[in-house]
Structure formats: structure tokens, C-alpha cells
Design a protein around this motif. Structure first.
Motif, PDB file in Angstrom:
ATOM      1  N   PRO A  35       0.838  -1.208   0.000  1.00  0.00           N
ATOM      2  CA  PRO A  35       0.000   0.000   0.000  1.00  0.00           C
ATOM      3  C   PRO A  35       0.869   1.254   0.000  1.00  0.00           C
ATOM      4  CG  PRO A  35      -0.722  -1.562   1.682  1.00  0.00           C
ATOM      5  CD  PRO A  35       0.628  -2.016   1.213  1.00  0.00           C
ATOM      6  N   ALA A  36       1.065   1.827  -1.138  1.00  0.00           N
ATOM      7  CA  ALA A  36       1.891   3.024  -1.273  1.00  0.00           C
ATOM      8  C   ALA A  36       1.299   3.905  -2.359  1.00  0.00           C
ATOM      9  CB  ALA A  36       3.329   2.646  -1.598  1.00  0.00           C
ATOM     10  N   PHE A  37       1.658   5.176  -2.324  1.00  0.00           N
ATOM     11  CA  PHE A  37       1.155   6.113  -3.330  1.00  0.00           C
ATOM     12  C   PHE A  37       2.246   6.322  -4.371  1.00  0.00           C
ATOM     13  CE2 PHE A  37       0.027  10.247  -5.087  1.00  0.00           C
ATOM     14  CZ  PHE A  37      -1.331  10.070  -5.313  1.00  0.00           C
ATOM     15  N   VAL A  38       2.204   5.528  -5.423  1.00  0.00           N
ATOM     16  CA  VAL A  38       3.204   5.616  -6.489  1.00  0.00           C
ATOM     17  C   VAL A  38       2.464   5.683  -7.825  1.00  0.00           C
ATOM     18  CG1 VAL A  38       5.000   4.391  -5.223  1.00  0.00           C
ATOM     19  CG2 VAL A  38       3.381   3.099  -6.624  1.00  0.00           C
ATOM     20  N   PHE A  39       3.159   6.181  -8.839  1.00  0.00           N
ATOM     21  CA  PHE A  39       2.570   6.330 -10.173  1.00  0.00           C
ATOM     22  C   PHE A  39       3.150   5.325 -11.167  1.00  0.00           C
ATOM     23  CE2 PHE A  39       1.967  10.460  -8.213  1.00  0.00           C
ATOM     24  CZ  PHE A  39       0.656  10.790  -8.574  1.00  0.00           C
ATOM     25  N   GLU A  40       3.834   4.310 -10.678  1.00  0.00           N
ATOM     26  CA  GLU A  40       4.514   3.402 -11.591  1.00  0.00           C
ATOM     27  C   GLU A  40       3.531   2.581 -12.427  1.00  0.00           C
ATOM     28  OE1 GLU A  40       5.385  -0.445  -8.726  1.00  0.00           O
ATOM     29  OE2 GLU A  40       6.957   1.057  -9.002  1.00  0.00           O
ATOM     30  N   ASN A  41       2.356   2.300 -11.893  1.00  0.00           N
ATOM     31  CA  ASN A  41       1.368   1.551 -12.670  1.00  0.00           C
ATOM     32  C   ASN A  41       0.902   2.354 -13.882  1.00  0.00           C
ATOM     33  OD1 ASN A  41       1.218  -0.735 -10.824  1.00  0.00           O
ATOM     34  ND2 ASN A  41       0.129   0.647  -9.441  1.00  0.00           N
ATOM     35  N   TYR A  42       0.628   3.629 -13.664  1.00  0.00           N
ATOM     36  CA  TYR A  42       0.201   4.491 -14.773  1.00  0.00           C
ATOM     37  C   TYR A  42       1.367   4.773 -15.715  1.00  0.00           C
ATOM     38  CZ  TYR A  42      -4.127   5.274 -12.196  1.00  0.00           C
ATOM     39  OH  TYR A  42      -5.323   5.107 -11.551  1.00  0.00           O
ATOM     40  N   ALA A  43       2.564   4.913 -15.165  1.00  0.00           N
ATOM     41  CA  ALA A  43       3.738   5.154 -16.009  1.00  0.00           C
ATOM     42  C   ALA A  43       3.991   3.964 -16.929  1.00  0.00           C
ATOM     43  CB  ALA A  43       4.967   5.421 -15.138  1.00  0.00           C
ATOM     44  N   PHE A  44       3.870   2.761 -16.375  1.00  0.00           N
ATOM     45  CA  PHE A  44       4.053   1.564 -17.193  1.00  0.00           C
ATOM     46  C   PHE A  44       2.932   1.431 -18.228  1.00  0.00           C
ATOM     47  CE2 PHE A  44       3.133  -2.925 -17.995  1.00  0.00           C
ATOM     48  CZ  PHE A  44       4.363  -3.345 -18.512  1.00  0.00           C
ATOM     49  N   ALA A 238      -5.428 -12.328 -13.422  1.00  0.00           N
ATOM     50  CA  ALA A 238      -5.000 -13.733 -13.403  1.00  0.00           C
ATOM     51  C   ALA A 238      -3.575 -13.864 -12.894  1.00  0.00           C
ATOM     52  CB  ALA A 238      -5.119 -14.334 -14.792  1.00  0.00           C
ATOM     53  N   LEU A 239      -2.757 -12.835 -13.151  1.00  0.00           N
ATOM     54  CA  LEU A 239      -1.365 -12.839 -12.678  1.00  0.00           C
ATOM     55  C   LEU A 239      -1.225 -12.208 -11.294  1.00  0.00           C
ATOM     56  CD1 LEU A 239       0.378 -11.775 -16.018  1.00  0.00           C
ATOM     57  CD2 LEU A 239       0.291 -14.062 -15.027  1.00  0.00           C
ATOM     58  N   LEU A 240      -2.355 -11.904 -10.661  1.00  0.00           N
ATOM     59  CA  LEU A 240      -2.385 -11.294  -9.319  1.00  0.00           C
ATOM     60  C   LEU A 240      -1.748  -9.910  -9.305  1.00  0.00           C
ATOM     61  CD1 LEU A 240      -1.520 -14.386  -7.091  1.00  0.00           C
ATOM     62  CD2 LEU A 240      -3.760 -13.601  -7.894  1.00  0.00           C
ATOM     63  N   GLN A 241      -1.747  -9.238 -10.450  1.00  0.00           N
ATOM     64  CA  GLN A 241      -1.237  -7.872 -10.539  1.00  0.00           C
ATOM     65  C   GLN A 241      -2.410  -6.897 -10.387  1.00  0.00           C
ATOM     66  OE1 GLN A 241       2.074  -6.998 -10.813  1.00  0.00           O
ATOM     67  NE2 GLN A 241       2.422  -9.202 -10.494  1.00  0.00           N
ATOM     68  N   TYR A 242      -2.945  -6.864  -9.166  1.00  0.00           N
ATOM     69  CA  TYR A 242      -4.144  -6.067  -8.933  1.00  0.00           C
ATOM     70  C   TYR A 242      -3.929  -4.564  -9.108  1.00  0.00           C
ATOM     71  CZ  TYR A 242      -5.921 -10.470  -7.096  1.00  0.00           C
ATOM     72  OH  TYR A 242      -6.310 -11.773  -6.955  1.00  0.00           O
ATOM     73  N   PRO A 243      -2.825  -3.986  -8.663  1.00  0.00           N
ATOM     74  CA  PRO A 243      -2.633  -2.548  -8.898  1.00  0.00           C
ATOM     75  C   PRO A 243      -2.594  -2.196 -10.382  1.00  0.00           C
ATOM     76  CG  PRO A 243      -1.183  -3.305  -7.156  1.00  0.00           C
ATOM     77  CD  PRO A 243      -1.793  -4.516  -7.749  1.00  0.00           C
ATOM     78  N   SER A 244      -1.923  -3.007 -11.184  1.00  0.00           N
ATOM     79  CA  SER A 244      -1.880  -2.745 -12.619  1.00  0.00           C
ATOM     80  C   SER A 244      -3.266  -2.871 -13.234  1.00  0.00           C
ATOM     81  CB  SER A 244      -0.910  -3.717 -13.290  1.00  0.00           C
ATOM     82  OG  SER A 244      -0.888  -3.515 -14.684  1.00  0.00           O
ATOM     83  N   ALA A 245      -4.017  -3.905 -12.816  1.00  0.00           N
ATOM     84  CA  ALA A 245      -5.385  -4.077 -13.317  1.00  0.00           C
ATOM     85  C   ALA A 245      -6.266  -2.905 -12.911  1.00  0.00           C
ATOM     86  CB  ALA A 245      -5.965  -5.384 -12.792  1.00  0.00           C
ATOM     87  N   ALA A 246      -6.085  -2.422 -11.678  1.00  0.00           N
ATOM     88  CA  ALA A 246      -6.879  -1.291 -11.205  1.00  0.00           C
ATOM     89  C   ALA A 246      -6.558  -0.024 -11.995  1.00  0.00           C
ATOM     90  CB  ALA A 246      -6.622  -1.064  -9.715  1.00  0.00           C
ATOM     91  N   ALA A 247      -5.285   0.203 -12.302  1.00  0.00           N
ATOM     92  CA  ALA A 247      -4.904   1.381 -13.087  1.00  0.00           C
ATOM     93  C   ALA A 247      -5.519   1.331 -14.479  1.00  0.00           C
ATOM     94  CB  ALA A 247      -3.381   1.471 -13.169  1.00  0.00           C
ATOM     95  N   THR A 248      -5.485   0.157 -15.108  1.00  0.00           N
ATOM     96  CA  THR A 248      -6.092   0.009 -16.427  1.00  0.00           C
ATOM     97  C   THR A 248      -7.596   0.231 -16.354  1.00  0.00           C
ATOM     98  OG1 THR A 248      -4.401  -1.645 -16.952  1.00  0.00           O
ATOM     99  CG2 THR A 248      -6.282  -1.491 -18.436  1.00  0.00           C
ATOM    100  N   ALA A 249      -8.223  -0.270 -15.292  1.00  0.00           N
ATOM    101  CA  ALA A 249      -9.663  -0.082 -15.114  1.00  0.00           C
ATOM    102  C   ALA A 249     -10.016   1.391 -14.930  1.00  0.00           C
ATOM    103  CB  ALA A 249     -10.143  -0.896 -13.921  1.00  0.00           C
TER     104      ALA A 249
END
Length: 273
Positions: A35-44, A238-249
Motif C-alpha cells: 500500500p503506497a502512493f506511487v505512479f509506476e502503474n500508470y507510467a508503465f 490472473a497474474l495477481l497484478q491487482y494494482p496494474s489491473a486497477a490502473a487500467t480499469a
């Protein structure tokens, strides 16, 4: 009196969206989610060329499906509203349009596979008629199959609001246009279509939002050879990458809301709701 509705909205709409937005800023490693406030999901997400290709593919499916469902839905609604005089027959024919929706979406979608397959009914009939010499491979597991399934699944969402709007058109307006010398095409273009805009916009919102969020249809009907944003989210989950999935959503949600806000500028659909 509004309290129960407000509670339902907060619990089942606002809180889930807030949670998705929150998780989209979390950090994910191979073993844990921090649980951190980072922008790496959106950057990726915005730094990957795959993202743009997937979004373009999603818009392609949505626009082609919208055009097909609008053409079919408007034609069906026009026939029911202006060519079927009896209310009993209108209701009967309208219920016939809803019969496919008495079954699951997945069943209706999968039913196309034996029909469109290389040795399916469509290829067998075309070969027996001498139209083709060899089976057509592009009928199944292709963009054609995906769009065909989308049109089959979501055409009724365009028929219903357009038909509802057409039924509210006063026959006297059409009679006045006919008495003024307008032909059938002029009546359609200058009277019926402008008065049907609210229904068209409601159907458009339904179809676009449903298509852009659908991933099962793309997966099965393309044979996993194509992807849209929904599949991108599904793969991350499916890959348990929930933060990445949430950013895409979140990006998908923002895109859909932007499209809806643009559509609402063309017509006031509150009169229709």
C-alpha cells in the motif's frame, strides 16, 4: 426518503470505485502488494506501446459494433413502430426479439462456434451451393467473429430505447410532413431521426459501455488471438497484478465517462428517462 438509495449508491458504486482508484496507486512486487502512493502503474501503462494497440483495438470493436447495432436496431424499431399497426402484434414481435436473451450470453456466444467453424454449417452450406471451393478460415477466431458475436449480444440494447422513443412520436407530425409534400426519405431524415435522437443516444451509451468492458467474447471468438482493454485487465488479475489491473480499469472508466459526456452534449436524454 432518499437515504436508502444514497446508502445503496455509496456501498455498491462509490466505495468500489474509490477502492479501485486507491489500489491503482499501490505498488506490486512478485510476492506482495505494498500500500503506497506511487505512479509506476500508470507510467508503465502509458509507456507501453501494447496499451495503445489494445485501446485502438477496443475502439475498433466498439465503433463497428455500434454502427451495426444502430443500423439493425433502427430498422427493427422503425418496422415495429410504423409498419405494425396492431399493438398486439407489436408486443408479440418485440417479445420474439427478446427470445435469444432468455439464455446466457456465454451460451449464445459459443453457439456461433459450430456454425462458423472450418467444418461448420456456414462453410458446409456455401461449399454445397458452389459459392466457395474451400472453407473460409476467417469466419471463426477472427475480428469478424468477435464483431458478429457483439452485434448478436447487444443489438437489443439499441432496439429497446429507439423503439420506445419512436412510439412517442405523434402520428400527426408525420401526417403534417406528408401533407406538406415530404416523401418517405425526407420524413425519415427531417422528422423521425431528429425525434429519435434521445433513444439513439441511450442505445449508443449501452452498446459502447458493454462492448468496451467485455472480454469473454473477445477471448473466445478470437481464439485468444486478439485483445481489448477488458482482456488486459483480466490477464493482470490472473497474474495477481491487482494494482496494474486497477490502473487500467481507471483509465478505461475515465475513457468511457469522457465518451458518455461527449454524447450527452448532443441531446438531453433526461426527458427520456
Amino acid at each position: 426518503m432518499l437515504s436508502p438509495l444514497v446508502i445503496v449508491m455509496v456501498v455498491f458504486l462509490i466505495l468500489p470505485i474509490a477502492m479501485i482508484v486507491t489500489v491503482s496507486f499501490w505498488q506490486a512486487t512478485e510476492w506482495s502488494i505494498i500500500p503506497a502512493f506511487v505512479f509506476e502503474n500508470y507510467a508503465f501503462l502509458f509507456g507501453s506501446p501494447v496499451t495503445y494497440k489494445v485501446f485502438v483495438n477496443t475502439f475498433k470493436y466498439a465503433l463497428i459494433t455500434w454502427a451495426c447495432t444502430l443500423l439493425i436496431g433502427f430498422s427493427v424499431a422503425y418496422f415495429l413502430a410504423f409498419h405494425v399497426r396492431s399493438m398486439r402484434w407489436q408486443i408479440t414481435l418485440f417479445l420474439l426479439c427478446t427470445i435469444p436473451f432468455w439464455t446466457s450470453n456465454i451460451i449464445r456466444m459459443i453457439s456461433w462456434i459450430p456454425f462458423l467453424g472450418r467444418n461448420g454449417i456456414a462453410n458446409s452450406v456455401l461449399m454445397s451451393w458452389g459459392v466457395i471451393d474451400a472453407p473460409l478460415d476467417w469466419l471463426l477466431f477472427s475480428d469478424f467473429a468477435v464483431i458478429l458475436a457483439f452485434v448478436h449480444l447487444y443489438t437489443l440494447f439499441m432496439v429497446v430505447p429507439i423503439f420506445n422513443t419512436m412510439m412517442r412520436i405523434e402520428p400527426s407530425l408525420i401526417e403534417a410532413a406528408r401533407d406538406g409534400g415530404a416523401n418517405g426519405l425526407q420524413i425519415l431524415w427531417h422528422v423521425i431521426i431528429p425525434l429519435t435522437k434521445p433513444g439513439i443516444m441511450i442505445g449508443t451509451i449501452f452498446v459502447l459501455t458493454l462492448v468496451m468492458g467485455d472480454f469473454i467474447t473477445v477471448r473466445f471468438m478470437s481464439g485468444s488471438q486478439s485483445a481489448n482493454v477488458g482482456r488486459l485487465i483480466s490477464n493482470d488479475i490472473a497474474l495477481l497484478q491487482y494494482p496494474s489491473a486497477a490502473a487500467t480499469a481507471v483509465v478505461l472508466l475515465g475513457t468511457v465517462l469522457l465518451m458518455i459526456s461527449i454524447l450527452l452534449r448532443f441531446v438531453d436524454i433526461r426527458k427520456e428517462l
